[in-house]
Design a protein around this motif. Sequence first.
Motif, short mmCIF file in Angstrom:
data_model
loop_
_atom_site.label_atom_id
_atom_site.label_comp_id
_atom_site.label_asym_id
_atom_site.label_seq_id
_atom_site.Cartn_x
_atom_site.Cartn_y
_atom_site.Cartn_z
N VAL A 14 3.32 -4.51 -19.79
CA VAL A 14 2.89 -5.66 -20.58
C VAL A 14 3.75 -6.87 -20.23
CG1 VAL A 14 2.58 -6.58 -22.90
CG2 VAL A 14 2.08 -4.17 -22.44
N GLY A 15 5.06 -6.63 -20.11
CA GLY A 15 5.97 -7.73 -19.78
C GLY A 15 5.80 -8.25 -18.38
N LEU A 16 5.46 -7.34 -17.43
CA LEU A 16 5.24 -7.70 -16.04
C LEU A 16 3.97 -6.99 -15.59
CD1 LEU A 16 6.53 -9.29 -13.68
CD2 LEU A 16 7.63 -7.18 -12.97
N THR A 17 2.88 -7.71 -15.56
CA THR A 17 1.54 -7.12 -15.38
C THR A 17 1.46 -6.20 -14.17
OG1 THR A 17 0.56 -9.10 -16.34
CG2 THR A 17 -0.91 -7.62 -15.15
N SER A 18 1.02 -4.95 -14.42
CA SER A 18 0.82 -3.98 -13.34
C SER A 18 -0.60 -4.12 -12.79
CB SER A 18 1.04 -2.56 -13.87
OG SER A 18 0.09 -2.26 -14.88
N LEU A 19 -0.85 -3.43 -11.69
CA LEU A 19 -2.15 -3.53 -11.03
C LEU A 19 -3.28 -3.07 -11.94
CD1 LEU A 19 -3.62 -4.16 -8.31
CD2 LEU A 19 -3.40 -1.73 -7.78
N ARG A 20 -3.10 -1.95 -12.60
CA ARG A 20 -4.20 -1.43 -13.43
C ARG A 20 -4.44 -2.29 -14.66
NH1 ARG A 20 -2.26 3.91 -16.70
NH2 ARG A 20 -0.14 3.31 -17.23
N ARG A 21 -3.42 -3.00 -15.14
CA ARG A 21 -3.64 -3.94 -16.25
C ARG A 21 -4.31 -5.21 -15.74
NH1 ARG A 21 -0.37 -7.85 -19.16
NH2 ARG A 21 -1.07 -7.97 -21.32
N GLU A 22 -3.95 -5.64 -14.53
CA GLU A 22 -4.53 -6.85 -13.95
C GLU A 22 -6.03 -6.71 -13.75
OE1 GLU A 22 -4.59 -10.65 -12.23
OE2 GLU A 22 -2.85 -9.64 -13.11
N PHE A 23 -6.48 -5.50 -13.34
CA PHE A 23 -7.89 -5.29 -13.03
C PHE A 23 -8.57 -4.39 -14.07
CE2 PHE A 23 -5.90 -6.36 -9.00
CZ PHE A 23 -6.77 -7.31 -8.50
N PHE A 24 -8.07 -4.41 -15.30
CA PHE A 24 -8.63 -3.56 -16.35
C PHE A 24 -10.05 -3.98 -16.71
CE2 PHE A 24 -9.52 -2.82 -20.86
CZ PHE A 24 -9.32 -1.44 -20.94
N ARG A 62 0.86 -1.18 0.00
CA ARG A 62 0.00 0.00 0.00
C ARG A 62 0.90 1.23 0.00
NH1 ARG A 62 -2.61 -3.48 3.76
NH2 ARG A 62 -4.70 -4.12 3.05
N GLY A 63 0.86 1.99 -1.09
CA GLY A 63 1.78 3.11 -1.23
C GLY A 63 1.15 4.45 -0.90
N TYR A 64 2.00 5.47 -0.86
CA TYR A 64 1.56 6.85 -0.67
C TYR A 64 1.41 7.53 -2.04
CZ TYR A 64 2.85 6.17 4.22
OH TYR A 64 2.94 5.71 5.51
N SER A 65 2.33 7.22 -2.96
CA SER A 65 2.27 7.81 -4.30
C SER A 65 1.24 7.11 -5.18
CB SER A 65 3.65 7.75 -4.97
OG SER A 65 4.11 6.41 -5.04
N GLN A 66 1.03 5.81 -4.94
CA GLN A 66 0.05 5.00 -5.67
C GLN A 66 -0.70 4.13 -4.67
OE1 GLN A 66 -0.35 5.24 -9.00
NE2 GLN A 66 1.37 6.63 -9.29
N PRO A 67 -1.98 3.82 -4.93
CA PRO A 67 -2.73 3.00 -3.96
C PRO A 67 -2.06 1.66 -3.68
CG PRO A 67 -4.20 3.97 -5.59
CD PRO A 67 -2.80 4.23 -6.06
N TYR A 68 -1.61 0.97 -4.73
CA TYR A 68 -0.96 -0.33 -4.58
C TYR A 68 0.25 -0.42 -5.50
CZ TYR A 68 -5.11 -1.92 -2.05
OH TYR A 68 -6.13 -2.06 -1.13
N LEU A 69 1.34 -0.91 -4.97
CA LEU A 69 2.56 -1.11 -5.75
C LEU A 69 2.88 -2.59 -5.77
CD1 LEU A 69 4.66 1.77 -4.16
CD2 LEU A 69 3.61 1.80 -6.43
N ARG A 70 2.99 -3.18 -6.95
CA ARG A 70 3.29 -4.61 -7.04
C ARG A 70 4.73 -4.88 -6.61
NH1 ARG A 70 2.79 -8.81 -12.20
NH2 ARG A 70 4.03 -10.46 -11.23
N CYS A 71 4.92 -5.80 -5.69
CA CYS A 71 6.25 -6.15 -5.21
C CYS A 71 6.91 -7.14 -6.16
CB CYS A 71 6.17 -6.76 -3.80
SG CYS A 71 5.48 -5.64 -2.57
N VAL A 72 8.12 -6.82 -6.58
CA VAL A 72 8.87 -7.69 -7.48
C VAL A 72 10.19 -8.06 -6.84
CG1 VAL A 72 7.78 -6.74 -9.55
CG2 VAL A 72 9.88 -5.72 -8.69
N GLU A 73 10.81 -9.13 -7.33
CA GLU A 73 12.08 -9.57 -6.76
C GLU A 73 12.87 -10.36 -7.80
OE1 GLU A 73 11.44 -12.28 -3.56
OE2 GLU A 73 10.03 -13.53 -4.67
#
Length: 248
Positions: free
Chosen positions: A207-217, A36-47
């Motif tokens: 597109v290469g690594l699905t973001s939140l807004r693409r996941e719930f489009f 849960r971010g301040y700049s964005q509602p949700y930030l996908r965690c990657v590793e």
Amino acid sequence: MDEPDFVVLPSNPEEAKKVQKRAARFTILNDELYKRGYSQPYLRCVEGEEDKYVLEEVHGGICRDHIGAKSLVRKIMRTGYFWLIMQQDAADFVKKCDSCQRFGIPRTIISDNDRQFNSQKFRSFCSGLGIKNRYSSPSHPHANGQTEVTNRTLLKIIKSRLVGAKGTWPEELPSVLWAYRTTAGTPTGETPFSLTYGTKAFIPVEVGLTSLRREFFDEQTNDDQLKQNLDCLDEVRDQASQRMTKYQ
């Protein structure tokens, strides 16, 4: 990403309290971990390979603009990704980028009409180095600084992309412009694309690594939101203009 069956907390009570406090800012959505971010509602965690891919794509991919470490982190987070040491990773990545380490004497300097730039001493200095002087129109004094910054940014991106590929700048120009238009400017806090269309553009990394807004489009919801953003666009532009005035 599989959710663990249990979490082992540190034996030290203070350290365990810190972990629990931090954990409250994370959640699982569609089997993926988000912060849960301040700049964005949700930030996908990657590793691992994922964060390496994000760095490579945003900094040096199809829409590459070879921005600095801080700008790189900001663009990645605006796109919707996060990992714990992203600032350090971005700094290390930029230091290792050959295209970002090259410097030279410019062929032309475009500046405003202030005395320090439009003087015989300065023109003689540039002439001695083979640099041509160009000046922005005095009829638009408020645009002088922004024009200079924009031109300098575009030239920097073009130079970084043409290393070892001289003479191909017409083919590279569309991608250069796309990279510039999808990067937030420090004075305005907005991207040129968002100030034109009222929304953020999708960039290849999403597109290469699905973001939140693409996941719930959802197409209908997206169309409604685009129309609402356009209705509010004048306010966003006014706010960006005010921030730019304060920045100057």
